[in-house]
Design an enzyme around this catalytic site. Structure first.
Site, PDB file in Angstrom:
ATOM      1  CD  GLU A  80      43.516  32.182  42.625  1.00 42.81           C
ATOM      2  OE1 GLU A  80      43.929  33.302  42.265  1.00 42.81           O
ATOM      3  OE2 GLU A  80      44.020  31.519  43.552  1.00 42.81           O
ATOM      4  CB  CYS A 143      45.327  25.544  40.066  1.00 43.72           C
ATOM      5  SG  CYS A 143      45.082  24.221  41.270  1.00 43.72           S
ATOM      6  CG  HIS A 165      44.014  28.106  44.678  1.00 39.20           C
ATOM      7  ND1 HIS A 165      44.517  28.906  43.670  1.00 39.20           N
ATOM      8  CD2 HIS A 165      44.522  26.860  44.456  1.00 39.20           C
ATOM      9  CE1 HIS A 165      45.303  28.163  42.883  1.00 39.20           C
ATOM     10  NE2 HIS A 165      45.314  26.928  43.333  1.00 39.20           N
TER      11      HIS A 165
HETATM   12  N1  PCA Z   1      46.558  22.691  43.490  1.00 38.60           N
HETATM   13  C1  PCA Z   1      47.605  22.854  42.508  1.00 38.60           C
HETATM   14  C2  PCA Z   1      47.293  21.860  41.439  1.00 38.60           C
HETATM   15  C3  PCA Z   1      46.305  20.899  42.028  1.00 38.60           C
HETATM   16  C4  PCA Z   1      45.837  21.558  43.261  1.00 38.60           C
HETATM   17  O1  PCA Z   1      44.932  21.155  43.988  1.00 38.60           O
HETATM   18  C5  PCA Z   1      47.757  24.298  42.025  1.00 38.60           C
HETATM   19  O2  PCA Z   1      47.474  25.229  42.791  1.00 38.60           O
HETATM   20  O3  PCA Z   1      48.173  24.516  40.894  1.00 38.60           O
END
Ligand code: PCA
Length: 205
Positions: A80, A143, A165
């Site tokens: 990200e 996240c 991610h």
């Molecule tokens: N993904 C979520 C929160 C926890 C996770 O593994 C997110 O993308 O916010």
């Protein structure tokens, strides 16, 4: 001198029984490249996730904090670029919170850029043949909340912050939902971590 990497994965959320982020983090080697890893599973709860990570970081003083999260629907490993000062949930977190249009940190800047070497990481993962590309939105759920809070807290310090991610695992993915095998996620994280601190180009693949 060896360096310390605090790496986190989330608990399952949204009615699922596993989270690929923690499955991958817990399968990582304890030493990768220049780094000794400290692994941590964190709750999928607004505010609390970041609180736990900051407590551990204050204790162990890492050089880098790299947080991993699940992004259902994505087909690539996605470091990200940016965290935004917004909490907006479309499903409750694991404590039942569902904030709408709230700041992560009242009075904080609108956004922060990642401070970890996300471009080097992306290139290293791609060289392993695993689909990977930068993402320009970490969403507005837990996240992003964690990512923003860490960037805010460690702004101007030597502690570098990154967030990646990852797609679902095949066993979680229903019809038409993309996924990557656990072995690919682990290899991607190892290659990314190794590449994140290097004088010479080198990969684990
Ligand atoms: N993904 C979520 C929160 C926890 C996770 O593994 C997110 O993308 O916010």
């Amino acid at each position: 001198m060896r360096r310390k990497l605090l790496i986190t994965g989330f608990e399952a959320f949204g009615g699922e029984s596993i989270n690929p982020s923690w499955e991958a983090v817990k399968a990582l080697a304890d030493r990768i490249g220049e780094y000794d890893l400290v692994k941590m599973q964190i709750p999928t709860v607004f505010g609390e996730a970041a609180q736990r990570v900051m407590e551990e970081a204050d204790r162990i003083q890492p050089d880098v904090i790299l947080c991993i999260g699940q992004a259902r629907g994505r087909s690539m490993v996605t470091p990200e670029v940016v965290a935004i000062n917004l909490r907006e949930a479309s499903i409750p977190d694991n404590a039942g919170n569902m904030p709408q249009n709230e700041p992560v940190c009242a009075g904080g800047p609108n956004a922060y850029f990642a401070t970890a070497e996300i471009r080097r990481m992306t290139e290293a993962v791609k060289r392993c043949g695993i689909p990977c590309g930068l993402s320009y939105s970490a969403g507005a759920y837990v996240c992003n909340d964690l990512f923003y809070t860490l960037l805010h807290r460690y702004d101007g310090t030597d502690i570098k912050i990154g967030f990646i991610h990852v797609p679902c695992l095949p066993e979680q993915a229903g019809d038409g939902i993309p996924s990557l095998p656990l072995a690919d996620l682990v290899r991607a994280l190892e290659a990314g971590i190794e590449a994140s601190f290097h004088k010479a180009e080198k990969t684990v693949c």
